[in-house]
Motif scaffolding. Sequence first.
Motif, PDB file in Angstrom:
ATOM      1  N   GLU A 179       0.874  -1.560  -0.018  1.00 58.08           N
ATOM      2  CA  GLU A 179       0.112   0.008   0.414  1.00 58.08           C
ATOM      3  C   GLU A 179       0.829   1.251   0.160  1.00 58.08           C
ATOM      4  N   ILE A 180       2.106   1.266   0.663  1.00 58.33           N
ATOM      5  CA  ILE A 180       2.974   2.416   0.862  1.00 58.33           C
ATOM      6  C   ILE A 180       3.676   2.770  -0.699  1.00 58.33           C
ATOM      7  N   THR A 181       3.491   1.866  -1.867  1.00 57.96           N
ATOM      8  CA  THR A 181       4.570   1.876  -2.538  1.00 57.96           C
ATOM      9  C   THR A 181       3.684   0.828  -4.153  1.00 57.96           C
ATOM     10  N   PRO A 182       2.411   1.827  -4.347  1.00 62.67           N
ATOM     11  CA  PRO A 182       2.146   0.818  -6.025  1.00 62.67           C
ATOM     12  C   PRO A 182       1.745   1.180  -6.666  1.00 62.67           C
ATOM     13  N   GLN A 183       3.030   3.258  -6.904  1.00 69.33           N
ATOM     14  CA  GLN A 183       2.477   3.356  -8.195  1.00 69.33           C
ATOM     15  C   GLN A 183       2.936   2.604  -9.734  1.00 69.33           C
ATOM     16  N   THR A 184       4.403   2.253  -9.046  1.00 71.55           N
ATOM     17  CA  THR A 184       4.686   1.356 -10.917  1.00 71.55           C
ATOM     18  C   THR A 184       3.593   0.066 -10.977  1.00 71.55           C
ATOM     19  N   THR A 185       3.683  -0.606 -10.419  1.00 79.73           N
ATOM     20  CA  THR A 185       2.053  -1.320 -10.295  1.00 79.73           C
ATOM     21  C   THR A 185       1.220  -0.826 -10.419  1.00 79.73           C
ATOM     22  N   ILE A 186       0.357  -0.286 -10.025  1.00 77.39           N
ATOM     23  CA  ILE A 186      -0.663   0.837 -11.591  1.00 77.39           C
ATOM     24  C   ILE A 186      -0.276   0.868 -12.519  1.00 77.39           C
ATOM     25  N   LYS A 187       1.069   1.103 -13.061  1.00 80.84           N
ATOM     26  CA  LYS A 187       1.250   1.442 -14.374  1.00 80.84           C
ATOM     27  C   LYS A 187       1.092   0.595 -15.473  1.00 80.84           C
ATOM     28  N   VAL A 189       0.034  -2.670 -14.534  1.00 83.51           N
ATOM     29  CA  VAL A 189      -1.047  -3.774 -14.806  1.00 83.51           C
ATOM     30  C   VAL A 189      -1.873  -2.795 -15.768  1.00 83.51           C
ATOM     31  N   ASP A 190      -1.685  -1.574 -16.098  1.00 76.47           N
ATOM     32  CA  ASP A 190      -2.867  -0.980 -17.220  1.00 76.47           C
ATOM     33  C   ASP A 190      -1.948  -1.497 -18.588  1.00 76.47           C
ATOM     34  N   ILE A 191      -0.578  -1.003 -18.397  1.00 77.60           N
ATOM     35  CA  ILE A 191      -0.341  -1.632 -19.517  1.00 77.60           C
ATOM     36  C   ILE A 191      -0.244  -3.341 -20.164  1.00 77.60           C
ATOM     37  N   VAL A 192      -0.337  -4.162 -18.616  1.00 74.75           N
ATOM     38  CA  VAL A 192      -0.658  -5.814 -19.055  1.00 74.75           C
ATOM     39  C   VAL A 192      -1.928  -6.214 -19.692  1.00 74.75           C
ATOM     40  N   ASN A 193      -2.899  -4.839 -19.713  1.00 78.64           N
ATOM     41  CA  ASN A 193      -4.201  -5.247 -19.606  1.00 78.64           C
ATOM     42  C   ASN A 193      -4.327  -4.676 -20.675  1.00 78.64           C
ATOM     43  N   ARG A 194      -3.259  -3.733 -21.918  1.00 80.45           N
ATOM     44  CA  ARG A 194      -3.855  -3.393 -22.762  1.00 80.45           C
ATOM     45  C   ARG A 194      -4.020  -4.699 -23.924  1.00 80.45           C
ATOM     46  N   PHE A 195      -3.006  -5.307 -23.822  1.00 76.81           N
ATOM     47  CA  PHE A 195      -2.734  -6.848 -24.388  1.00 76.81           C
ATOM     48  C   PHE A 195      -3.263  -8.116 -24.157  1.00 76.81           C
ATOM     49  N   LEU A 196      -3.547  -8.171 -22.381  1.00 76.11           N
ATOM     50  CA  LEU A 196      -4.061  -9.572 -22.485  1.00 76.11           C
ATOM     51  C   LEU A 196      -5.343 -10.021 -22.228  1.00 76.11           C
ATOM     52  N   PRO A 197      -5.806 -10.783 -22.619  1.00 78.24           N
ATOM     53  CA  PRO A 197      -7.661 -10.719 -23.030  1.00 78.24           C
ATOM     54  C   PRO A 197      -8.144 -10.115 -20.750  1.00 78.24           C
ATOM     55  N   PRO A 198      -9.176  -9.978 -21.511  1.00 78.88           N
ATOM     56  CA  PRO A 198     -10.213  -8.871 -20.231  1.00 78.88           C
ATOM     57  C   PRO A 198      -9.784 -10.102 -18.418  1.00 78.88           C
ATOM     58  N   ASP A 199      -9.407  -9.471 -17.936  1.00 79.61           N
ATOM     59  CA  ASP A 199      -9.434 -10.548 -16.062  1.00 79.61           C
ATOM     60  C   ASP A 199      -8.507 -10.994 -15.792  1.00 79.61           C
ATOM     61  N   VAL A 200      -7.616 -11.410 -17.033  1.00 80.40           N
ATOM     62  CA  VAL A 200      -6.297 -12.487 -17.036  1.00 80.40           C
ATOM     63  C   VAL A 200      -5.285 -11.484 -15.752  1.00 80.40           C
ATOM     64  N   VAL A 201      -5.181 -10.693 -15.723  1.00 83.64           N
ATOM     65  CA  VAL A 201      -4.385 -10.105 -14.691  1.00 83.64           C
ATOM     66  C   VAL A 201      -5.608  -8.833 -13.988  1.00 83.64           C
ATOM     67  N   ASN A 202      -5.543  -8.958 -12.066  1.00 85.38           N
ATOM     68  CA  ASN A 202      -6.828  -7.642 -11.643  1.00 85.38           C
ATOM     69  C   ASN A 202      -5.654  -7.831 -10.566  1.00 85.38           C
ATOM     70  N   LEU A 203      -5.721  -6.049 -10.329  1.00 85.38           N
ATOM     71  CA  LEU A 203      -5.189  -5.055  -9.409  1.00 85.38           C
ATOM     72  C   LEU A 203      -6.268  -5.090  -8.233  1.00 85.38           C
ATOM     73  N   VAL A 204      -5.680  -5.491  -7.036  1.00 89.91           N
ATOM     74  CA  VAL A 204      -6.573  -4.691  -5.892  1.00 89.91           C
ATOM     75  C   VAL A 204      -5.296  -3.910  -4.854  1.00 89.91           C
ATOM     76  N   LEU A 205      -5.755  -2.904  -4.449  1.00 91.00           N
ATOM     77  CA  LEU A 205      -5.274  -1.787  -3.446  1.00 91.00           C
ATOM     78  C   LEU A 205      -5.272  -2.257  -2.138  1.00 91.00           C
ATOM     79  N   GLY A 206      -4.676  -2.232  -1.427  1.00 94.59           N
ATOM     80  CA  GLY A 206      -4.948  -2.082  -0.066  1.00 94.59           C
ATOM     81  C   GLY A 206      -3.735  -2.435   1.007  1.00 94.59           C
ATOM     82  N   ASP A 207      -4.108  -2.971   2.490  1.00 95.31           N
ATOM     83  CA  ASP A 207      -3.412  -3.009   3.533  1.00 95.31           C
ATOM     84  C   ASP A 207      -3.283  -4.802   3.531  1.00 95.31           C
TER      85      ASP A 207
END
Length: 480
Positions: A179-187, A189-207
Amino acid sequence: MSTYVDLQGAAGPWAAHADDAGVSVVINPATEEQVAAYRNATEEDVDAAVGRASVAAGLWGRTPPVERAELLLKIADAIEAEAEEFARLECENVGKPIAHAREEMAWVYDVIRFSAGAARVSHAPAAGEYANGSTSWLRREPLGVVGLITPWNYPLLMAIWKLAPAVAAGNAVVLKPSEITPQTTIKLVDIVNRFLPPDVVNLVLGDSAAGKAMVAHPKVRMIAITGDTATGKAVAASAAATLKRVSLELGGKAPILVFADSPVRETARDLVAFGFANSGQDCTAACRIIVEESAYNEFADAYCDEVGKLRVGDPTDVETTMGPLVSEKQLESVSGFVERARGYGAVIRTGGERLRRPGWFYAPTVVTDVEQTAEIIQREVFGPVVTIQRGRDEDEMLAMANDVVYGLSASVWTADLGRTMRLTRDLDFGTVWVNQQIFTASEMPFGGFRESGYGKELSGHGLDEYSQFKHVMVKPELTS
């Protein structure tokens, strides 16, 4: 100051207001200024993500390896095209020097590209008639849904070490960064999901609550986590309730054995770089140096001299070699280790204090004259603190090296081939380097022994961690 940040929409439903309840706030450790705020995932959020992944896993697991590989190669290219932005985010969020963040990016692409190739290679035995007139073969199949929990010290690299082989093996994943260093992971997952089928990679943020929900979820077939040993034990205990597979990459307390035949000045220079990289927030950091007695004084003097050459400061400056610690909590933890060591008579040769400037900066610290049983020797400090001990001979140095609960990595610094062969055999650590430290190769497995965890990352073994193997045995004719 209250802030909304969503990385051009990539954070999706997680973007939040810093003053809201149930929010994690991201702070720049070099300035103590707020960078972003994100809503923490609830148990219901995790359940929904696992449900989506369960549906996606059925189709993705049947996608031919060559198609998976082609998509992964496109992802690697897309990440490489945005390498500078990834490095900037890692610098801002973690506090690592920008020059180091840029160097790290090459490891990211390499792991993805290796995983793409490994997806197409089978290590199974050849099909054949092994028993009972039957033909046998082995199927490597995906597990289904895999939960990935990544740490705050190398958020992008550790996400790739897990995500790339898991997806290459045909799994769908639910990924939770710190939860304190999510920035590069968010980016990412955004890139990965441009190429992979929907919901193969799912992001959850939190503690930790989100992580606990992932571990307990009955539809998650495996948890892979990088974290401290206490967290790993809790994950393993919880995962036992559903007998899900667990891969644990946990703490380390790397012994560094320096012998008198090693060139003192050059060895000291290299070990300072390996000890204070990422402000010592590395489970393989060269943090526990054991020097052959005849070279001890010369080495300790040279090492402290080299520490004085470190440039501690603004991580966005290309000349900076050490930035801040990641959080105020980590700064307090590191400071506590040093103060307790000082209290039981250890000598602080250099450093040993917080730097008077904005940000969570702690001076590069060298501790000597400390007993083998001391806390600062036996426990992971995870900061810019290095201890230097002396050993009478090879046998005593080996005994001191193995005398901790961890077993992640070690290194030997010598020109003696015979000693190299003996110590690489007898050191009880998952990786043993000789005349170097920290480097990895995508083709070789990485993982620890004892309380450093179990399971392997990287290499073909890494892909196998995210697979299950089915023996098929066919008898061609029925007999009465």
